[in-house]
Design a protein around this motif. Structure first.
Motif, PDB file in Angstrom:
ATOM      1  N   ALA A  35       9.693   8.697  -3.311  1.00  0.00           N
ATOM      2  CA  ALA A  35      10.556   8.019  -2.342  1.00  0.00           C
ATOM      3  C   ALA A  35      10.192   6.545  -2.245  1.00  0.00           C
ATOM      4  N   LYS A  36       8.942   6.228  -2.518  1.00  0.00           N
ATOM      5  CA  LYS A  36       8.458   4.846  -2.400  1.00  0.00           C
ATOM      6  C   LYS A  36       8.371   4.134  -3.746  1.00  0.00           C
ATOM      7  N   VAL A  37       7.870   4.820  -4.759  1.00  0.00           N
ATOM      8  CA  VAL A  37       7.630   4.221  -6.076  1.00  0.00           C
ATOM      9  C   VAL A  37       8.849   4.442  -6.965  1.00  0.00           C
ATOM     10  N   LYS A  38       9.319   3.381  -7.571  1.00  0.00           N
ATOM     11  CA  LYS A  38      10.449   3.460  -8.506  1.00  0.00           C
ATOM     12  C   LYS A  38       9.900   3.536  -9.935  1.00  0.00           C
ATOM     13  N   PRO A  39      10.710   4.002 -10.878  1.00  0.00           N
ATOM     14  CA  PRO A  39      10.226   4.135 -12.260  1.00  0.00           C
ATOM     15  C   PRO A  39       9.671   2.843 -12.863  1.00  0.00           C
ATOM     16  N   GLU A  40      10.181   1.700 -12.449  1.00  0.00           N
ATOM     17  CA  GLU A  40       9.739   0.426 -13.025  1.00  0.00           C
ATOM     18  C   GLU A  40       8.512  -0.164 -12.321  1.00  0.00           C
ATOM     19  N   ASP A  41       8.016   0.490 -11.281  1.00  0.00           N
ATOM     20  CA  ASP A  41       6.860  -0.003 -10.526  1.00  0.00           C
ATOM     21  C   ASP A  41       5.542   0.315 -11.228  1.00  0.00           C
ATOM     22  N   THR A  42       4.489  -0.347 -10.765  1.00  0.00           N
ATOM     23  CA  THR A  42       3.131  -0.136 -11.270  1.00  0.00           C
ATOM     24  C   THR A  42       2.289   0.454 -10.152  1.00  0.00           C
TER      25      THR A  42
ATOM     26  N   SER B 103       0.849  -1.186   0.000  1.00  0.00           N
ATOM     27  CA  SER B 103       0.000   0.000   0.000  1.00  0.00           C
ATOM     28  C   SER B 103       0.881   1.231   0.000  1.00  0.00           C
ATOM     29  N   LEU B 104       0.594   2.184  -0.846  1.00  0.00           N
ATOM     30  CA  LEU B 104       1.343   3.428  -0.889  1.00  0.00           C
ATOM     31  C   LEU B 104       0.771   4.338   0.186  1.00  0.00           C
ATOM     32  N   ASP B 105       1.446   4.379   1.325  1.00  0.00           N
ATOM     33  CA  ASP B 105       0.998   5.144   2.475  1.00  0.00           C
ATOM     34  C   ASP B 105       1.857   6.391   2.575  1.00  0.00           C
ATOM     35  N   LEU B 106       1.229   7.560   2.578  1.00  0.00           N
ATOM     36  CA  LEU B 106       1.976   8.808   2.620  1.00  0.00           C
ATOM     37  C   LEU B 106       2.393   9.185   4.033  1.00  0.00           C
ATOM     38  N   SER B 107       2.025   8.399   5.023  1.00  0.00           N
ATOM     39  CA  SER B 107       2.447   8.702   6.383  1.00  0.00           C
ATOM     40  C   SER B 107       3.898   8.270   6.554  1.00  0.00           C
TER      41      SER B 107
END
Length: 158
Positions: free
Chosen positions: A90-97, A22-26
């Motif tokens: 900071a969490k998601v890399k260019p190759e991620d979905t 989960s992409l959590d911004l906290s």
């Protein structure tokens, strides 16, 4: 007995076997620790990391009133947008979905395009109730749909 560096490497490998997050911004202790480990061992771990799948929603980029409505801790919409972009990247890399489950932004098309072009990952948008601007930025999304069922064929996922 294994050394601390080996332990950290094994710990990170075990964390990385789960490919849906989960992409959590906290910002919490766990995320801070993982980020420090990632930064320290990134050159060693690049080969070991699989592309990730993230799910997120309701960023409301450019939406000044959302700060008030949702009690977001920002003095301005510019500060909010910049903080969310930095947290995302900071969490998601260019190759991620990334599957964005609606309400990407409420701002002008040029501003939203500029924001979307700064975000890492291939983004798929499932429409929310505020996607008029996002629809005009459709080239930035893998697709835009009303509904989608995702089946993850990954023996490591649970």
């Amino acid at each position: 007995m294994i050394g601390f560096e080996t332990f950290i490497l094994i710990f990170f490998i075990l964390l990385n076997t789960l490919t849906i997050h989960s992409l959590d911004l906290s910002t919490g202790i766990i995320f801070s620790t993982i980020q420090k480990i990632t930064q320290t061992y990134s050159c060693q771990l690049m080969v070991l990391c699989k592309p990730m799948i993230f799910f997120t929603s309701d960023h409301h980029f450019g939406h000044k009133k959302i700060i008030e409505y949702s009690n977001r801790p920002f003095a301005s919409v510019e500060e909010m947008d910049e903080c969310m972009i930095q947290a995302w990247n900071a969490k998601v890399k260019p190759e991620d979905t990334v599957y964005h489950l609606g309400d990407v932004g409420l701002t002008s098309v040029p501003k939203l395009k500029s924001i979307l072009n700064r975000l890492h990952g291939e983004i798929f948008l499932i429409r929310g109730n505020h996607e008029t601007t996002a629809e005009d930025c459709k080239s930035r999304f893998g697709w835009i749909r009303d509904y989608f069922e995702l089946v993850v064929d990954d023996p490591d996922a649970f």
